[in-house]
Design a protein around this motif. Sequence first.
Motif, short mmCIF file in Angstrom:
data_model
loop_
_atom_site.label_atom_id
_atom_site.label_comp_id
_atom_site.label_asym_id
_atom_site.label_seq_id
_atom_site.Cartn_x
_atom_site.Cartn_y
_atom_site.Cartn_z
N THR A 73 -6.77 -9.34 2.03
CA THR A 73 -5.92 -8.80 2.28
C THR A 73 -6.09 -7.26 0.93
O THR A 73 -6.55 -7.66 0.17
N ASN A 97 -5.34 -12.79 8.91
CA ASN A 97 -4.32 -13.81 9.46
C ASN A 97 -5.36 -15.17 10.09
O ASN A 97 -5.89 -14.28 11.42
N THR A 138 -0.81 -9.31 7.47
CA THR A 138 -0.73 -9.59 8.92
C THR A 138 0.50 -8.73 8.91
O THR A 138 0.21 -8.61 10.75
O1 LIG Z 1 -1.26 -14.15 0.37
C1 LIG Z 1 -0.45 -15.04 1.46
O2 LIG Z 1 0.01 -16.62 1.31
C2 LIG Z 1 -0.76 -15.15 2.98
N1 LIG Z 1 -1.21 -13.76 3.43
C3 LIG Z 1 -1.48 -13.72 4.17
C4 LIG Z 1 -0.80 -11.96 4.69
O3 LIG Z 1 -1.38 -10.92 3.59
O4 LIG Z 1 -0.52 -11.38 5.39
C5 LIG Z 1 -1.32 -14.57 5.07
C6 LIG Z 1 -0.50 -14.99 5.53
O5 LIG Z 1 0.64 -14.61 5.71
C7 LIG Z 1 -0.20 -15.36 3.93
#
Ligand SMILES: O=C(O)C1=N[C@H](C(=O)O)C[C@H](O)C1
Length: 215
Positions: A73, A97, A138
């Motif tokens: 991300t 996601n 997300t």
């Molecule tokens: O860093 C996490 O743990 C997650 N990262 C993703 C995001 O930033 O949306 C997906 C999930 O929520 C877990």
Amino acid sequence: MNFGVVGYKGRMGTLIVQTFKEHKHNPVLLVDKEVLLEKDRPEVIVDFSQPEALELTLSLCEKYNVPLVLGTTALAKNHFKTLKDFSKKQPVVQSYNFSIGINLIAKILAEFSKNFEEWDVELVEIHHSQKKDKPSGTAILLEKALKREIQKHSLRIGGIPGEHLVIFANEGETITISHRAISRKAFALGALKAAEWVLTRKSGFYTFSDVLKEE
Ligand SMILES: O=C(O)C1=N[C@H](C(=O)O)C[C@H](O)C1
Ligand SMILES: NC(=O)C1=CN([C@@H]2O[C@H](COP(=O)(O)OP(=O)(O)OC[C@H]3O[C@@H](n4cnc5c(N)ncnc54)[C@H](OP(=O)(O)O)[C@@H]3O)[C@@H](O)[C@H]2O)C=CC1
């Protein structure tokens, strides 16, 4: 398949190696900060690390001429530009996601965004205290599905794998659409689905919803 993982020592990387192995796939390229273990040629590379790793990841995809599944991300515009350029040569599946549930919610929000035009809407995302970025990827994905700019509130607390609430309200009522990842396995299984799918693709830039569409 033979696969590579960037960020293999991390929370997601460890689980991806474990999950892919459970499905009889072989880790042949393992990359992490200052570590590069190359045993064999991978057929696909999966990256759940940090945006700073993307340059190395793409150079490895170029070296082996293989597709990329990207879960990292906090990507900036220039990262997307590089990814789109690379996707002219090899397929890329990028998603903030890889759970089925969030991609289903994104579809619902996109379909009904017009119905919510008169409603207030804000988003709350809750994640473990070790998460580096905010807002979550997300949250950005869901905002895009809604086709409007929204307030995003981030909590970093305990060991929560990931929770997102989209809260709508008008004068007299509220609607909350929420998703909770019970375990990171949901993301790892999604990455596995994407990695198996991408092997059958020609070059192009894809998201996880493209993978789910064709099931
Ligand atoms: O860093 C996490 O743990 C997650 N990262 C993703 C995001 O930033 O949306 C997906 C999930 O929520 C877990
Ligand atoms: N798309 C999705 O479905 C999901 C996405 N994510 C995203 O995946 C990423 C990883 O999450 P998570 O596993 O929890 O994080 P971790 O910090 O546990 O793991 C990341 C790993 O990548 C390593 N790393 C950091 N920088 C580099 C680099 N430049 N080159 C190579 N390796 C590097 C880290 O090393 P070190 O610890 O030494 O910094 C660490 O081992 C995050 O961006 C997160 O938001 C997470 C869950 C689901």
